[in-house]
Write a protein that holds these residues in place. Structure first.
Motif, PDB file in Angstrom:
ATOM      1  N   ILE A 207       0.816  -1.217   0.000  1.00  0.00           N
ATOM      2  CA  ILE A 207       0.000   0.000   0.000  1.00  0.00           C
ATOM      3  C   ILE A 207       0.853   1.271   0.000  1.00  0.00           C
ATOM      4  N   LEU A 208       2.154   1.145   0.208  1.00  0.00           N
ATOM      5  CA  LEU A 208       3.019   2.320   0.112  1.00  0.00           C
ATOM      6  C   LEU A 208       3.262   2.698  -1.355  1.00  0.00           C
ATOM      7  N   ARG A 209       3.234   3.978  -1.635  1.00  0.00           N
ATOM      8  CA  ARG A 209       3.519   4.461  -2.988  1.00  0.00           C
ATOM      9  C   ARG A 209       5.013   4.320  -3.278  1.00  0.00           C
ATOM     10  N   PRO A 210       5.402   4.350  -4.539  1.00  0.00           N
ATOM     11  CA  PRO A 210       6.835   4.415  -4.855  1.00  0.00           C
ATOM     12  C   PRO A 210       7.462   5.635  -4.178  1.00  0.00           C
ATOM     13  N   GLY A 211       8.581   5.415  -3.498  1.00  0.00           N
ATOM     14  CA  GLY A 211       9.210   6.482  -2.736  1.00  0.00           C
ATOM     15  C   GLY A 211       8.639   6.654  -1.339  1.00  0.00           C
ATOM     16  N   GLY A 212       7.743   5.757  -0.943  1.00  0.00           N
ATOM     17  CA  GLY A 212       7.129   5.844   0.380  1.00  0.00           C
ATOM     18  C   GLY A 212       8.090   5.506   1.500  1.00  0.00           C
ATOM     19  N   ARG A 213       7.665   5.830   2.730  1.00  0.00           N
ATOM     20  CA  ARG A 213       8.519   5.625   3.904  1.00  0.00           C
ATOM     21  C   ARG A 213       7.811   4.744   4.921  1.00  0.00           C
ATOM     22  N   TYR A 214       8.599   3.880   5.522  1.00  0.00           N
ATOM     23  CA  TYR A 214       8.109   2.951   6.539  1.00  0.00           C
ATOM     24  C   TYR A 214       8.956   3.125   7.795  1.00  0.00           C
ATOM     25  N   ALA A 215       8.308   3.370   8.931  1.00  0.00           N
ATOM     26  CA  ALA A 215       9.014   3.501  10.210  1.00  0.00           C
ATOM     27  C   ALA A 215       8.463   2.479  11.183  1.00  0.00           C
ATOM     28  N   VAL A 216       9.356   1.835  11.946  1.00  0.00           N
ATOM     29  CA  VAL A 216       8.936   0.786  12.870  1.00  0.00           C
ATOM     30  C   VAL A 216       9.604   0.987  14.224  1.00  0.00           C
ATOM     31  N   ALA A 217       8.818   0.759  15.288  1.00  0.00           N
ATOM     32  CA  ALA A 217       9.349   0.841  16.649  1.00  0.00           C
ATOM     33  C   ALA A 217       8.694  -0.206  17.537  1.00  0.00           C
ATOM     34  N   GLY A 218       8.203  -1.284  16.939  1.00  0.00           N
ATOM     35  CA  GLY A 218       7.576  -2.339  17.729  1.00  0.00           C
ATOM     36  C   GLY A 218       7.160  -3.489  16.846  1.00  0.00           C
ATOM     37  N   ALA A 219       6.932  -4.640  17.487  1.00  0.00           N
ATOM     38  CA  ALA A 219       6.544  -5.839  16.735  1.00  0.00           C
ATOM     39  C   ALA A 219       5.675  -6.718  17.620  1.00  0.00           C
ATOM     40  N   ILE A 220       4.590  -6.139  18.147  1.00  0.00           N
ATOM     41  CA  ILE A 220       3.805  -6.846  19.161  1.00  0.00           C
ATOM     42  C   ILE A 220       3.097  -8.078  18.604  1.00  0.00           C
ATOM     43  N   ALA A 221       2.902  -8.143  17.275  1.00  0.00           N
ATOM     44  CA  ALA A 221       2.260  -9.323  16.692  1.00  0.00           C
ATOM     45  C   ALA A 221       3.271 -10.373  16.250  1.00  0.00           C
ATOM     46  N   GLY A 222       4.552 -10.107  16.462  1.00  0.00           N
ATOM     47  CA  GLY A 222       5.600 -11.058  16.091  1.00  0.00           C
ATOM     48  C   GLY A 222       6.709 -10.385  15.327  1.00  0.00           C
ATOM     49  N   PRO A 223       7.980 -10.662  15.687  1.00  0.00           N
ATOM     50  CA  PRO A 223       9.105  -9.938  15.099  1.00  0.00           C
ATOM     51  C   PRO A 223       9.579 -10.456  13.748  1.00  0.00           C
ATOM     52  N   LEU A 224       9.183 -11.654  13.371  1.00  0.00           N
ATOM     53  CA  LEU A 224       9.668 -12.234  12.119  1.00  0.00           C
ATOM     54  C   LEU A 224       8.631 -12.038  11.023  1.00  0.00           C
ATOM     55  N   VAL A 225       9.058 -11.389   9.930  1.00  0.00           N
ATOM     56  CA  VAL A 225       8.147 -11.090   8.828  1.00  0.00           C
ATOM     57  C   VAL A 225       8.752 -11.572   7.520  1.00  0.00           C
ATOM     58  N   GLU A 226       7.899 -11.648   6.482  1.00  0.00           N
ATOM     59  CA  GLU A 226       8.353 -12.069   5.161  1.00  0.00           C
ATOM     60  C   GLU A 226       8.524 -10.840   4.278  1.00  0.00           C
ATOM     61  N   LEU A 227       9.753 -10.587   3.882  1.00  0.00           N
ATOM     62  CA  LEU A 227      10.057  -9.425   3.059  1.00  0.00           C
ATOM     63  C   LEU A 227      10.419  -9.866   1.652  1.00  0.00           C
ATOM     64  N   ASP A 228       9.654  -9.378   0.680  1.00  0.00           N
ATOM     65  CA  ASP A 228      10.020  -9.530  -0.718  1.00  0.00           C
ATOM     66  C   ASP A 228      10.915  -8.333  -1.062  1.00  0.00           C
ATOM     67  N   VAL A 229      12.197  -8.576  -1.163  1.00  0.00           N
ATOM     68  CA  VAL A 229      13.159  -7.495  -1.359  1.00  0.00           C
ATOM     69  C   VAL A 229      12.863  -6.709  -2.639  1.00  0.00           C
ATOM     70  N   ARG A 230      12.209  -7.336  -3.594  1.00  0.00           N
ATOM     71  CA  ARG A 230      11.854  -6.616  -4.824  1.00  0.00           C
ATOM     72  C   ARG A 230      10.927  -5.446  -4.527  1.00  0.00           C
ATOM     73  N   SER A 231      10.019  -5.623  -3.557  1.00  0.00           N
ATOM     74  CA  SER A 231       9.133  -4.509  -3.190  1.00  0.00           C
ATOM     75  C   SER A 231       9.934  -3.347  -2.632  1.00  0.00           C
ATOM     76  N   LEU A 232      10.967  -3.663  -1.896  1.00  0.00           N
ATOM     77  CA  LEU A 232      11.794  -2.621  -1.295  1.00  0.00           C
ATOM     78  C   LEU A 232      12.541  -1.808  -2.344  1.00  0.00           C
ATOM     79  N   TYR A 233      13.224  -2.507  -3.263  1.00  0.00           N
ATOM     80  CA  TYR A 233      14.068  -1.727  -4.180  1.00  0.00           C
ATOM     81  C   TYR A 233      13.347  -1.256  -5.433  1.00  0.00           C
ATOM     82  N   LEU A 234      12.375  -2.022  -5.922  1.00  0.00           N
ATOM     83  CA  LEU A 234      11.681  -1.583  -7.127  1.00  0.00           C
ATOM     84  C   LEU A 234      10.755  -0.399  -6.871  1.00  0.00           C
ATOM     85  N   LYS A 235      10.298  -0.268  -5.622  1.00  0.00           N
ATOM     86  CA  LYS A 235       9.440   0.868  -5.275  1.00  0.00           C
ATOM     87  C   LYS A 235      10.219   2.000  -4.603  1.00  0.00           C
ATOM     88  N   ASP A 236      11.536   1.850  -4.500  1.00  0.00           N
ATOM     89  CA  ASP A 236      12.367   2.905  -3.889  1.00  0.00           C
ATOM     90  C   ASP A 236      11.861   3.290  -2.506  1.00  0.00           C
TER      91      ASP A 236
END
Length: 370
Positions: A278-307
């Motif tokens: 749901i983040l736009r290209p160039g969007g920002r994500y900030a995190v300071a907690g993981a109360i539902a669980g610290p391990l997540v699945e990251l598709d690195v393509r989403s990170l770099y292709l959307k800047d």
């Protein structure tokens, strides 16, 4: 030591954390020696403290890399398999026993050498994320009530420079609801430079940090989408949420792809991949907690292709707390104290915290009736 020493008691009530584990590791005592301020320190009579996720996480050892579950999974009994060597947020073994409590509002009653005696009588808030004296490393920090004793006591010590005078008509309980939650939220918004008119999603929006983020983002003129349980939706709208989404609903379906400028995340867990969608290209994500669980699945393509830009937010520059105090003094923030508890009822308060049946903060009142 300066101050009216003859009027100070020799012992005080305090809660000692004696080890990592369940509620049995919390020991309420009334015979704990009142500390004496060293050079550069102040002694504070605690008017109020508050419950935070970090208190629970530290008690149960959730920060240990051996733990992969959510906070509530071990909130009452602790975890069977933790490593005491990395069970604190800093990864350094905790010195026990420890008086926890990173939120403190109180009055300075004595000062150590090098501190002006004129500070006696000041009403103060203690900065919860502090930098060691003399350190010039911006990411070297420690948590009040973790690496040093904190506010779960009638009296506590603080570095003088970390005890901020506050001028407010709010009660001690109301003021104690601010330091940890609101500085954490303000730090996240400061890091991502959230601006007027931007759309931001706040997960865990009914909790202490989440509800703080809603208010602080509204102060910046942002459009806020809050995620919480349906029973708390009206409360979130009342403090500034423009839209409320039920916890667990499909975010991509509700909001659309590439529809947000920023995400303030306190939850993580299984639904985390949707946040990147749901983040736009160039969007920002900030995190300071993981109360539902610290391990997540990251598709690195989403990170770099959307800047996308990710901000992990622990260290807080001094200006974050200075700004927070100024917002309080200008009346720009509303305290959200859901319930007050006497210090001796800390187990009841922490259980209520884990049950999540409230919005805002649960506050502890350390001073006993005389």
């Amino acid at each position: 030591m300066s101050g009216n020493k003859s009027e100070l008691p020799q012992t005080m009530a305090a809660v000692l954390l004696t080890g990592h584990g369940g509620f049995d590791q919390l020991s309420y005592r009334t015979d704990v020696p009142v500390p004496t301020p060293a050079a550069g320190e102040v002694l504070i009579r605690v008017g109020a403290s508050a419950i935070n996720n970090t208190d629970i996480n530290t008690r149960i050892g959730w920060y240990s890399k051996a733990v992969s579950g959510d906070t509530n999974a071990g909130g009452s009994e602790g975890f069977d398999d933790i490593n005491d060597d990395d069970a604190s947020w800093s990864g350094i073994p905790l010195q026990l026993p420890r008086i926890q409590g990173c939120d403190v509002c109180g009055e300075i009653v004595a000062v150590g050498d090098g501190v002006s005696a004129e500070r006696v009588g000041e009403r103060v808030l203690v900065r919860n994320l502090q930098q060691p004296p003399g350190s010039d490393n911006p990411f070297e920090c420690f948590t009040y009530g973790s690496e040093c004793d904190g506010g779960y006591a009638e009296y506590t010590l603080s570095q003088s420079r970390e005890a901020f005078a506050v001028n407010s008509q709010m009660t001690d309980a109301e003021l104690a609801s601010f330091p940890c939650a609101y500085s954490t939220a303000e730090n996240m918004l400061d890091r991502m430079n959230l601006s007027n008119g931007e759309r931001v999603l706040v997960t865990g929006a009914s909790g202490g940090v989440g509800s703080a983020a809603v208010q602080l983002a509204k102060r910046r003129g942002a459009e806020i989408i809050a995620v919480c349980s349906p029973s708390k939706a009206d409360e979130l709208r009342a403090i500034g949420a423009d839209q409320v989404i039920n916890r667990g609903d499909n975010l991509l379906k509700m909001l659309g792809k590439d529809s947000l400028d920023a995400v303030v995340d306190l939850v993580a867990g299984d639904q985390w991949p949707e946040l990147l969608d749901i983040l736009r290209p160039g969007g920002r994500y900030a995190v300071a907690g993981a109360i539902a669980g610290p391990l997540v699945e990251l598709d690195v393509r989403s990170l770099y292709l959307k800047d996308l830009t990710f901000f992990g937010c622990t260290y807080q520059p001094r200006h974050v707390f200075e700004n927070l105090v100024s917002y309080i003094e200008k009346g720009e923030l509303k305290p959200l104290v859901a319930k007050r508890y006497p210090l001796e009822s800390i187990v009841e308060a922490q259980q209520a915290f884990l049950d999540k049946g409230f919005t805002g903060k649960l506050v502890l009142l350390p001073q006993r009736d005389s």
